[in-house]
Design a protein around this motif. Structure first.
Motif, mmCIF file in Angstrom:
data_model
loop_
_atom_site.group_PDB
_atom_site.id
_atom_site.type_symbol
_atom_site.label_atom_id
_atom_site.label_comp_id
_atom_site.label_asym_id
_atom_site.label_seq_id
_atom_site.Cartn_x
_atom_site.Cartn_y
_atom_site.Cartn_z
ATOM 1 N N SER A 109 0.837 -1.201 0.000
ATOM 2 C CA SER A 109 0.000 0.000 0.000
ATOM 3 C C SER A 109 0.876 1.257 0.000
ATOM 4 O O SER A 109 2.078 1.193 -0.278
ATOM 5 C CB SER A 109 -0.930 -0.029 1.213
ATOM 6 N N LEU A 110 0.273 2.399 0.299
ATOM 7 C CA LEU A 110 0.963 3.686 0.262
ATOM 8 C C LEU A 110 1.565 3.999 1.635
ATOM 9 O O LEU A 110 0.895 3.874 2.658
ATOM 10 C CB LEU A 110 -0.023 4.790 -0.143
ATOM 11 N N ARG A 111 2.792 4.439 1.619
ATOM 12 C CA ARG A 111 3.506 4.706 2.870
ATOM 13 C C ARG A 111 2.835 5.855 3.625
ATOM 14 O O ARG A 111 2.501 6.888 3.033
ATOM 15 C CB ARG A 111 4.960 5.055 2.564
ATOM 16 N N PRO A 112 2.640 5.691 4.943
ATOM 17 C CA PRO A 112 1.978 6.752 5.707
ATOM 18 C C PRO A 112 2.837 8.005 5.827
ATOM 19 O O PRO A 112 4.071 7.932 5.851
ATOM 20 C CB PRO A 112 1.753 6.112 7.089
ATOM 21 N N THR A 113 2.166 9.138 5.862
ATOM 22 C CA THR A 113 2.856 10.400 6.134
ATOM 23 C C THR A 113 3.169 10.466 7.619
ATOM 24 O O THR A 113 2.324 10.198 8.465
ATOM 25 C CB THR A 113 1.970 11.592 5.746
ATOM 26 N N ARG A 114 4.396 10.827 7.955
ATOM 27 C CA ARG A 114 4.792 10.898 9.361
ATOM 28 C C ARG A 114 5.227 12.325 9.679
ATOM 29 O O ARG A 114 5.880 12.968 8.863
ATOM 30 C CB ARG A 114 5.931 9.920 9.650
ATOM 31 N N ASN A 128 -8.644 1.983 -3.381
ATOM 32 C CA ASN A 128 -7.380 1.876 -2.667
ATOM 33 C C ASN A 128 -7.544 0.934 -1.481
ATOM 34 O O ASN A 128 -8.647 0.750 -0.971
ATOM 35 C CB ASN A 128 -6.929 3.234 -2.141
ATOM 36 N N PHE A 129 -6.420 0.383 -1.018
ATOM 37 C CA PHE A 129 -6.420 -0.456 0.178
ATOM 38 C C PHE A 129 -5.345 0.015 1.147
ATOM 39 O O PHE A 129 -4.282 0.495 0.733
ATOM 40 C CB PHE A 129 -6.136 -1.916 -0.163
ATOM 41 N N SER A 130 -5.621 -0.167 2.421
ATOM 42 C CA SER A 130 -4.590 -0.017 3.436
ATOM 43 C C SER A 130 -3.639 -1.209 3.353
ATOM 44 O O SER A 130 -3.837 -2.133 2.553
ATOM 45 C CB SER A 130 -5.230 0.012 4.825
ATOM 46 N N THR A 131 -2.624 -1.206 4.186
ATOM 47 C CA THR A 131 -1.828 -2.411 4.381
ATOM 48 C C THR A 131 -2.710 -3.477 5.027
ATOM 49 O O THR A 131 -3.782 -3.189 5.558
ATOM 50 C CB THR A 131 -0.627 -2.123 5.288
ATOM 51 N N SER A 132 -2.259 -4.710 4.988
ATOM 52 C CA SER A 132 -3.026 -5.815 5.568
ATOM 53 C C SER A 132 -3.144 -5.646 7.084
ATOM 54 O O SER A 132 -2.153 -5.377 7.761
ATOM 55 C CB SER A 132 -2.340 -7.141 5.244
ATOM 56 N N TYR A 133 -4.370 -5.787 7.587
ATOM 57 C CA TYR A 133 -4.557 -5.731 9.040
ATOM 58 C C TYR A 133 -4.901 -7.089 9.631
ATOM 59 O O TYR A 133 -4.956 -7.249 10.855
ATOM 60 C CB TYR A 133 -5.634 -4.703 9.419
ATOM 61 N N TYR A 134 -5.136 -8.091 8.768
ATOM 62 C CA TYR A 134 -5.420 -9.441 9.267
ATOM 63 C C TYR A 134 -5.145 -10.446 8.163
ATOM 64 O O TYR A 134 -5.467 -10.203 6.999
ATOM 65 C CB TYR A 134 -6.886 -9.571 9.713
ATOM 66 N N GLU A 135 -4.557 -11.581 8.548
ATOM 67 C CA GLU A 135 -4.290 -12.654 7.592
ATOM 68 C C GLU A 135 -5.207 -13.830 7.894
ATOM 69 O O GLU A 135 -5.123 -14.442 8.960
ATOM 70 C CB GLU A 135 -2.828 -13.115 7.687
ATOM 71 N N ASP A 173 -5.593 9.204 -1.855
ATOM 72 C CA ASP A 173 -4.319 8.692 -1.372
ATOM 73 C C ASP A 173 -3.972 9.234 0.004
ATOM 74 O O ASP A 173 -3.332 8.544 0.807
ATOM 75 C CB ASP A 173 -3.207 9.047 -2.360
ATOM 76 N N ASP A 174 -4.382 10.481 0.281
ATOM 77 C CA ASP A 174 -4.061 11.052 1.596
ATOM 78 C C ASP A 174 -4.765 10.282 2.710
ATOM 79 O O ASP A 174 -4.171 9.997 3.755
ATOM 80 C CB ASP A 174 -4.431 12.542 1.646
ATOM 81 N N LEU A 175 -6.022 9.890 2.503
ATOM 82 C CA LEU A 175 -6.737 9.116 3.514
ATOM 83 C C LEU A 175 -6.150 7.714 3.627
ATOM 84 O O LEU A 175 -6.057 7.161 4.732
ATOM 85 C CB LEU A 175 -8.226 9.046 3.167
ATOM 86 N N THR A 176 -5.725 7.134 2.515
ATOM 87 C CA THR A 176 -5.079 5.817 2.552
ATOM 88 C C THR A 176 -3.818 5.873 3.400
ATOM 89 O O THR A 176 -3.584 5.002 4.244
ATOM 90 C CB THR A 176 -4.728 5.356 1.129
ATOM 91 N N ARG A 177 -3.004 6.915 3.195
ATOM 92 C CA ARG A 177 -1.771 7.062 3.980
ATOM 93 C C ARG A 177 -2.098 7.301 5.464
ATOM 94 O O ARG A 177 -1.392 6.796 6.351
ATOM 95 C CB ARG A 177 -0.930 8.214 3.421
ATOM 96 N N PHE A 178 -3.161 8.058 5.721
ATOM 97 C CA PHE A 178 -3.561 8.311 7.109
ATOM 98 C C PHE A 178 -3.966 7.005 7.789
ATOM 99 O O PHE A 178 -3.533 6.715 8.917
ATOM 100 C CB PHE A 178 -4.717 9.314 7.149
#
Length: 318
Positions: A59-64, A167-174, A278-283
């Motif tokens: 996914s997209l790297r979060p803004t820090r 868009n998707f976030s990173t995986s939160y469950y496998e 994309d901004d919400l995805t990174r958030f």
């Protein structure tokens, strides 16, 4: 969790044992046709599973650093949500332990629901500032595409096809796809279901796997996972095949069923976000990073699903 299961089971038992009104028609014999879900459909098989072997979980790297509640960037998707005052989230109400409606309080609960509340906490400073929209599997992508919801947290597997639409976030469950059958049925897995009816929901990756399985099961598509459970209990299908998290909830609700066979797939759940946001995805990815690091993910897992493993490690594409 056992106490919660006991309360749910008691509520279901009380409903099942309710007295029959004197005006009710006489109960017929076994020849009566058991009604099934109105939208249940027997589907043809598909020759090949789509995008087999591909991995699209990055996914997209979060803004820090993660913006604080009340300090969302001007013009951002998060600022627009903050000005509205509520996060609108698509969830399930039919999957025990993940997203379900408590029969006593009427409140939505579960692992996915608690994750959604954590996103609201990080964005709005209050986990209760959420408006839930109940969706079935087939409604998840359209709800994001039309702007009906801001995010979807509903046991949604990350796939390459879906990435083309949202868009998707990173995986939160496998999770992993397995099979639920009546106890003592003798069925050992999907390979033993050639020519027999196997239920899954319309629009789910589970249905695609059933349709493509080389053993040749007969796919039956329904709108909601609880439709599958009712059809299994009535003998209208021979099995249900979907993620083991969903099947575990069914087995907890119906002690006459069991999960069998090895995992057929690996299903990585992601939080769905509208394409282009994309901004919400990174958030959201920043929220998930915080939850992994501060123990929130483990606490929610322990509450609903038992002793937590290590959370899925995030993968980023930029």
């Amino acid at each position: 969790m056992r106490a919660r299961l006991g309360l749910v089971a008691a509520a279901l038992l009380a409903t099942a044992c309710a007295p029959v009104p004197s005006s009710a028609p006489p109960i017929g014999g076994d020849s009566a046709v058991r009604p099934g879900p109105a939208e249940a459909t027997v589907l043809p098989r598909e020759a090949q599973e789509p995008t087999a072997g591909q991995d699209c979980t990055a996914s997209l790297r979060p803004t820090r650093p993660l913006p604080a509640p009340g300090a969302m960037p001007q013009g951002s998707t998060m600022r627009r949500i903050a000005e509205r005052g509520q996060l609108v989230v698509g969830v399930d109400q039919n999957t025990y332990l993940m997203g379900f409606r408590d029969p006593f309080t009427g409140e939505l609960q579960g692992f996915d629901v608690d994750l959604a509340r954590e996103v609201a906490r990080s964005l709005l400073g209050d986990p209760t500032r959420v408006r839930f929209r109940v969706l079935n599997s087939d409604q998840r992508l359209p709800a994001l595409e039309t702007g009906e919801v801001d995010v979807v947290v509903r046991t949604m597997t990350i796939t390459c096809e879906r990435w083309r639409r949202v868009n998707f976030s990173t995986s939160y469950y496998e999770a992993g796809q397995r099979v639920l059958v009546p106890k003592d049925s003798g069925i050992t897995g999907l390979t033993a279901l050639s020519g027999r009816k196997v239920c899954a929901t319309t629009g789910s990756s589970s249905l695609a796997h059933v349709r493509a399985h080389p053993s040749g099961p007969v796919p039956v598509a329904v709108p909601n996972w609880t439709d599958c459970l009712v059809m299994l209990q009535q003998g209208q299908v021979d099995a249900i095949s979907t993620d083991d998290t969903i099947l575990a909830g069914f087995a907890a609700q119906d002690p006459y069923t069991e999960v069998v066979g090895p995992r057929l797939t690996t299903e990585s759940y992601g939080i769905g976000v509208a394409k282009g946001a994309d901004d919400l995805t990174r958030f959201v990815n920043g929220v998930l990073e915080r939850e992994r690091a501060d123990g929130t993910w483990a606490r929610i897992h322990r509450k609903w699903l038992g002793a937590p493993p290590a959370p899925p490690a995030p993968e980023y594409r930029d």
